[in-house]
Design a protein around this motif. Sequence first.
Motif, PDB file in Angstrom:
ATOM      1  N   LYS A 290     -17.004  13.163   8.717  1.00 35.74           N
ATOM      2  CA  LYS A 290     -17.543  12.860   7.391  1.00 35.74           C
ATOM      3  C   LYS A 290     -16.770  11.688   6.802  1.00 35.74           C
ATOM      4  CE  LYS A 290     -18.895  17.564   6.509  1.00 35.74           C
ATOM      5  NZ  LYS A 290     -18.291  18.830   6.195  1.00 35.74           N
ATOM      6  N   LYS A 291     -17.425  10.927   5.943  1.00 32.20           N
ATOM      7  CA  LYS A 291     -16.767   9.800   5.285  1.00 32.20           C
ATOM      8  C   LYS A 291     -15.810  10.304   4.207  1.00 32.20           C
ATOM      9  CE  LYS A 291     -19.393   5.675   5.373  1.00 32.20           C
ATOM     10  NZ  LYS A 291     -20.174   4.730   4.603  1.00 32.20           N
ATOM     11  N   TYR A 292     -14.690   9.609   4.061  1.00 31.24           N
ATOM     12  CA  TYR A 292     -13.750   9.909   2.989  1.00 31.24           C
ATOM     13  C   TYR A 292     -12.992   8.641   2.630  1.00 31.24           C
ATOM     14  CZ  TYR A 292     -10.413  10.354   6.878  1.00 31.24           C
ATOM     15  OH  TYR A 292      -9.655  10.137   7.987  1.00 31.24           O
ATOM     16  N   THR A 293     -12.421   8.628   1.458  1.00 34.61           N
ATOM     17  CA  THR A 293     -11.652   7.489   0.969  1.00 34.61           C
ATOM     18  C   THR A 293     -10.170   7.838   1.012  1.00 34.61           C
ATOM     19  OG1 THR A 293     -13.453   6.854  -0.501  1.00 34.61           O
ATOM     20  CG2 THR A 293     -11.283   5.952  -1.010  1.00 34.61           C
ATOM     21  N   VAL A 294      -9.368   6.912   1.502  1.00 33.52           N
ATOM     22  CA  VAL A 294      -7.918   7.102   1.570  1.00 33.52           C
ATOM     23  C   VAL A 294      -7.281   6.323   0.426  1.00 33.52           C
ATOM     24  CG1 VAL A 294      -5.844   6.708   2.953  1.00 33.52           C
ATOM     25  CG2 VAL A 294      -7.986   7.371   4.062  1.00 33.52           C
ATOM     26  N   VAL A 295      -6.474   7.012  -0.360  1.00 39.09           N
ATOM     27  CA  VAL A 295      -5.709   6.381  -1.436  1.00 39.09           C
ATOM     28  C   VAL A 295      -4.256   6.712  -1.172  1.00 39.09           C
ATOM     29  CG1 VAL A 295      -5.326   6.278  -3.925  1.00 39.09           C
ATOM     30  CG2 VAL A 295      -7.629   6.703  -3.039  1.00 39.09           C
ATOM     31  N   MET A 296      -3.420   5.679  -1.114  1.00 37.31           N
ATOM     32  CA  MET A 296      -2.015   5.901  -0.773  1.00 37.31           C
ATOM     33  C   MET A 296      -1.094   5.356  -1.852  1.00 37.31           C
ATOM     34  SD  MET A 296      -1.889   5.087   3.242  1.00 37.31           S
ATOM     35  CE  MET A 296      -2.447   6.310   4.379  1.00 37.31           C
ATOM     36  N   ASP A 297       0.055   5.965  -1.915  1.00 41.08           N
ATOM     37  CA  ASP A 297       1.107   5.548  -2.814  1.00 41.08           C
ATOM     38  C   ASP A 297       1.743   4.265  -2.275  1.00 41.08           C
ATOM     39  OD1 ASP A 297       3.011   5.533  -4.780  1.00 41.08           O
ATOM     40  OD2 ASP A 297       3.830   7.497  -4.324  1.00 41.08           O
ATOM     41  N   ARG A 298       2.526   3.607  -3.101  1.00 44.91           N
ATOM     42  CA  ARG A 298       3.226   2.402  -2.639  1.00 44.91           C
ATOM     43  C   ARG A 298       4.079   2.746  -1.437  1.00 44.91           C
ATOM     44  NH1 ARG A 298       7.138   2.274  -7.785  1.00 44.91           N
ATOM     45  NH2 ARG A 298       8.147   4.231  -7.298  1.00 44.91           N
ATOM     46  N   GLY A 299       4.304   1.781  -0.621  1.00 47.92           N
ATOM     47  CA  GLY A 299       5.059   2.015   0.601  1.00 47.92           C
ATOM     48  C   GLY A 299       4.151   2.200   1.805  1.00 47.92           C
ATOM     49  N   TYR A 300       2.884   2.477   1.558  1.00 49.25           N
ATOM     50  CA  TYR A 300       1.935   2.648   2.657  1.00 49.25           C
ATOM     51  C   TYR A 300       1.054   1.412   2.816  1.00 49.25           C
ATOM     52  CZ  TYR A 300       3.343   7.453   3.103  1.00 49.25           C
ATOM     53  OH  TYR A 300       4.073   8.593   3.332  1.00 49.25           O
ATOM     54  N   ASP A 301       1.523   0.284   2.338  1.00 47.26           N
ATOM     55  CA  ASP A 301       0.776  -0.960   2.505  1.00 47.26           C
ATOM     56  C   ASP A 301       1.229  -1.714   3.752  1.00 47.26           C
ATOM     57  OD1 ASP A 301       3.260  -1.654   1.589  1.00 47.26           O
ATOM     58  OD2 ASP A 301       2.547  -3.035   0.051  1.00 47.26           O
ATOM     59  N   SER A 302       1.966  -1.042   4.597  1.00 48.05           N
ATOM     60  CA  SER A 302       2.423  -1.619   5.856  1.00 48.05           C
ATOM     61  C   SER A 302       1.230  -2.010   6.724  1.00 48.05           C
ATOM     62  CB  SER A 302       3.289  -0.594   6.591  1.00 48.05           C
ATOM     63  OG  SER A 302       3.333  -0.859   7.960  1.00 48.05           O
ATOM     64  N   ASN A 303       1.347  -3.126   7.396  1.00 47.77           N
ATOM     65  CA  ASN A 303       0.269  -3.545   8.295  1.00 47.77           C
ATOM     66  C   ASN A 303       0.005  -2.505   9.375  1.00 47.77           C
ATOM     67  OD1 ASN A 303      -0.384  -5.939   7.011  1.00 47.77           O
ATOM     68  ND2 ASN A 303       1.076  -7.138   8.198  1.00 47.77           N
ATOM     69  N   ASP A 304       1.050  -1.783   9.799  1.00 42.18           N
ATOM     70  CA  ASP A 304       0.878  -0.743  10.816  1.00 42.18           C
ATOM     71  C   ASP A 304      -0.060   0.360  10.324  1.00 42.18           C
ATOM     72  OD1 ASP A 304       2.626  -2.112  12.459  1.00 42.18           O
ATOM     73  OD2 ASP A 304       4.351  -0.881  11.906  1.00 42.18           O
ATOM     74  N   ILE A 305       0.130   0.797   9.097  1.00 43.76           N
ATOM     75  CA  ILE A 305      -0.721   1.859   8.528  1.00 43.76           C
ATOM     76  C   ILE A 305      -2.150   1.356   8.346  1.00 43.76           C
ATOM     77  CG2 ILE A 305      -1.104   3.327   6.502  1.00 43.76           C
ATOM     78  CD1 ILE A 305       1.292   4.282   8.045  1.00 43.76           C
TER      79      ILE A 305
ATOM     80  N   GLU B  27      16.162  15.461  16.480  1.00 44.38           N
ATOM     81  CA  GLU B  27      16.015  14.984  17.849  1.00 44.38           C
ATOM     82  C   GLU B  27      14.540  14.696  18.126  1.00 44.38           C
ATOM     83  OE1 GLU B  27      16.746  16.690  22.304  1.00 44.38           O
ATOM     84  OE2 GLU B  27      18.233  17.167  20.771  1.00 44.38           O
ATOM     85  N   GLY B  28      14.265  13.550  18.702  1.00 44.34           N
ATOM     86  CA  GLY B  28      12.894  13.175  19.024  1.00 44.34           C
ATOM     87  C   GLY B  28      12.152  12.492  17.884  1.00 44.34           C
ATOM     88  N   PHE B  29      12.821  12.292  16.734  1.00 48.67           N
ATOM     89  CA  PHE B  29      12.175  11.618  15.608  1.00 48.67           C
ATOM     90  C   PHE B  29      11.849  10.182  15.980  1.00 48.67           C
ATOM     91  CE2 PHE B  29      12.486   8.840  11.892  1.00 48.67           C
ATOM     92  CZ  PHE B  29      11.519   9.409  11.067  1.00 48.67           C
ATOM     93  N   SER B  30      10.613   9.757  15.713  1.00 50.22           N
ATOM     94  CA  SER B  30      10.207   8.381  16.015  1.00 50.22           C
ATOM     95  C   SER B  30      10.265   7.501  14.778  1.00 50.22           C
ATOM     96  CB  SER B  30       8.796   8.357  16.592  1.00 50.22           C
ATOM     97  OG  SER B  30       8.761   8.991  17.838  1.00 50.22           O
ATOM     98  N   SER B  31       9.428   7.823  13.783  1.00 51.43           N
ATOM     99  CA  SER B  31       9.403   7.041  12.550  1.00 51.43           C
ATOM    100  C   SER B  31       8.581   7.774  11.497  1.00 51.43           C
ATOM    101  CB  SER B  31       8.796   5.653  12.794  1.00 51.43           C
ATOM    102  OG  SER B  31       7.403   5.749  13.016  1.00 51.43           O
ATOM    103  N   ALA B  32       8.765   7.369  10.250  1.00 50.91           N
ATOM    104  CA  ALA B  32       7.966   7.948   9.169  1.00 50.91           C
ATOM    105  C   ALA B  32       6.491   7.618   9.378  1.00 50.91           C
ATOM    106  CB  ALA B  32       8.453   7.430   7.822  1.00 50.91           C
ATOM    107  N   ASN B  33       6.201   6.452   9.950  1.00 47.42           N
ATOM    108  CA  ASN B  33       4.799   6.098  10.220  1.00 47.42           C
ATOM    109  C   ASN B  33       4.160   7.083  11.192  1.00 47.42           C
ATOM    110  OD1 ASN B  33       4.866   3.928   8.527  1.00 47.42           O
ATOM    111  ND2 ASN B  33       4.816   2.378  10.126  1.00 47.42           N
TER     112      ASN B  33
END
Length: 75
Positions: free
Chosen positions: A51-66, A28-34
Amino acid sequence: MTANMSITTSQTKHPIPVYAHTFSVAEEGFSSANVETYQGLNYIDELFNQKKYTVVMDRGYDSNDIIQFLQNKKN
């Protein structure tokens, strides 16, 4: 489903889990995986405290929203 985020350090070069959240699309109340991902990324932001950091994501996180979310975090 689970949202997991890990970091590595220059000393260890091994993944260190820093965020894990289990969720269900039937919950209940779930919006989205994003939204779950945004919560994790916000947590990481707080952890690194400007602090600066680099984000590395697995496939599936190439969504324009992310990508847009990450770009807005930089500003």
